[in-house]
Design a protein around this motif. Sequence first.
Motif, PDB file in Angstrom:
ATOM      1  N   ALA A  97       0.829  -1.205   0.000  1.00 54.13           N
ATOM      2  CA  ALA A  97       0.000   0.000   0.000  1.00 54.13           C
ATOM      3  C   ALA A  97       0.867   1.260   0.000  1.00 54.13           C
ATOM      4  O   ALA A  97       0.562   2.245  -0.695  1.00 54.13           O
ATOM      5  CB  ALA A  97      -0.928  -0.003   1.212  1.00 54.13           C
ATOM      6  N   ILE A  98       1.948   1.241   0.767  1.00 55.06           N
ATOM      7  CA  ILE A  98       2.854   2.393   0.804  1.00 55.06           C
ATOM      8  C   ILE A  98       3.528   2.581  -0.542  1.00 55.06           C
ATOM      9  O   ILE A  98       3.602   3.703  -1.067  1.00 55.06           O
ATOM     10  CB  ILE A  98       3.899   2.202   1.924  1.00 55.06           C
ATOM     11  N   ALA A  99       4.033   1.501  -1.121  1.00 57.52           N
ATOM     12  CA  ALA A  99       4.702   1.607  -2.413  1.00 57.52           C
ATOM     13  C   ALA A  99       3.742   2.089  -3.499  1.00 57.52           C
ATOM     14  O   ALA A  99       4.085   2.971  -4.306  1.00 57.52           O
ATOM     15  CB  ALA A  99       5.304   0.257  -2.800  1.00 57.52           C
ATOM     16  N   ASP A 100       2.531   1.539  -3.534  1.00 60.89           N
ATOM     17  CA  ASP A 100       1.539   1.966  -4.524  1.00 60.89           C
ATOM     18  C   ASP A 100       1.191   3.441  -4.346  1.00 60.89           C
ATOM     19  O   ASP A 100       1.017   4.176  -5.330  1.00 60.89           O
ATOM     20  CB  ASP A 100       0.266   1.123  -4.403  1.00 60.89           C
ATOM     21  N   TYR A 101       1.083   3.873  -3.099  1.00 63.26           N
ATOM     22  CA  TYR A 101       0.748   5.272  -2.795  1.00 63.26           C
ATOM     23  C   TYR A 101       1.836   6.197  -3.337  1.00 63.26           C
ATOM     24  O   TYR A 101       1.536   7.227  -3.957  1.00 63.26           O
ATOM     25  CB  TYR A 101       0.597   5.431  -1.287  1.00 63.26           C
ATOM     26  N   LEU A 102       3.098   5.852  -3.106  1.00 63.54           N
ATOM     27  CA  LEU A 102       4.206   6.707  -3.567  1.00 63.54           C
ATOM     28  C   LEU A 102       4.276   6.744  -5.092  1.00 63.54           C
ATOM     29  O   LEU A 102       4.520   7.797  -5.684  1.00 63.54           O
ATOM     30  CB  LEU A 102       5.522   6.208  -2.985  1.00 63.54           C
ATOM     31  N   VAL A 103       4.073   5.606  -5.726  1.00 62.06           N
ATOM     32  CA  VAL A 103       4.101   5.564  -7.196  1.00 62.06           C
ATOM     33  C   VAL A 103       3.030   6.477  -7.785  1.00 62.06           C
ATOM     34  O   VAL A 103       3.253   7.165  -8.784  1.00 62.06           O
ATOM     35  CB  VAL A 103       3.914   4.114  -7.690  1.00 62.06           C
ATOM     36  N   ALA A 104       1.865   6.524  -7.151  1.00 66.08           N
ATOM     37  CA  ALA A 104       0.751   7.327  -7.659  1.00 66.08           C
ATOM     38  C   ALA A 104       0.839   8.798  -7.253  1.00 66.08           C
ATOM     39  O   ALA A 104       0.106   9.635  -7.799  1.00 66.08           O
ATOM     40  CB  ALA A 104      -0.579   6.745  -7.178  1.00 66.08           C
TER      41      ALA A 104
END
Length: 315
Positions: A97-104
């Motif tokens: 969730a953290i990685a997806d959030y940063l990518v977006a």
Amino acid sequence: MSRGSAIDLTGLSAVQVSEWLQSFDTVLCDGDGTIWQDDTAIAGAPEVVNALQDRFGKKVYLITNNGLKTRQELFERSQRLGFHLPSDRHILSPTAAIADYLVASPQFDRARHKVYVVGNAAIARELRQHGIDSFGAGGTDELPPGDKWPDFVAREFGNPETARDVGAVVVGWDEYFSYCKMARACHILCSNPDAAFFVTNRDAVHKYPAFCIPGTGAFVSGIEACSEREALEMGKPNPLVLEPLTKAEKLRTERTLMIGDCLKIDVGFASNCGMLSLLVGTGRYSNLSDVQREKDKLAQPDFYLSRLGDLLTLL
């Protein structure tokens, strides 16, 4: 079927079980204590999860606060233990969730920014799989013998470049938590107000039969206090973790069942999101009486089973 005090599913008739099955389209299922213990499946859990998906057409996701493994590692465990999930996108974990959030995030530039991690190596592995550089994960960071804190601060923070290109601070469970790590996170967050601040979960303590140990919530509280910043929680019971699915219309919370073993985290998450909840007794609550004793302090589940495998005889 009306909602009120927790209903033991084993006491329902075949017609009532059928009605219950028709009340939801999507299942969110916790991992540790609900369907597996460490690397062993809890008896009957794979068969129930697979039946809900394959026989009854439910969309199933595993949702966990476990920040010690990547999404892919959790998916591989689920496959190894006999759970037939379609892909790793059916794993909802705080690291992912953290990685997806940063990518977006338009504020985070993967070509320039890196992430400081107070936590374990799985966080760094997840970030790396998303093309994000990080530092600090999985290692020690302590004052060398003879050093005092002013020596550390002057050496480490004298150069403003130390914080400028850090786009986020992530806190997870860290057996090597130290003053130096807290100071480094504090410096970054105070020097760079645009840096994001995440925590995998706020579990303050992990309770075992004979002892208790500090959880991630204990670590992040210290960093929040000194930085005067509040971390964004990327695990249950924060409804934020479901936003990617709800925005993509992959689930409707009012047609979703949350299965878990913890009142505060799993049932609280269901309550926060407007979902049905099923509590199983393979975690902290081995019987319905223990659950009901918490009714004045914690959200109560809609349904209860001693273990998820007990549902097999009802399906």
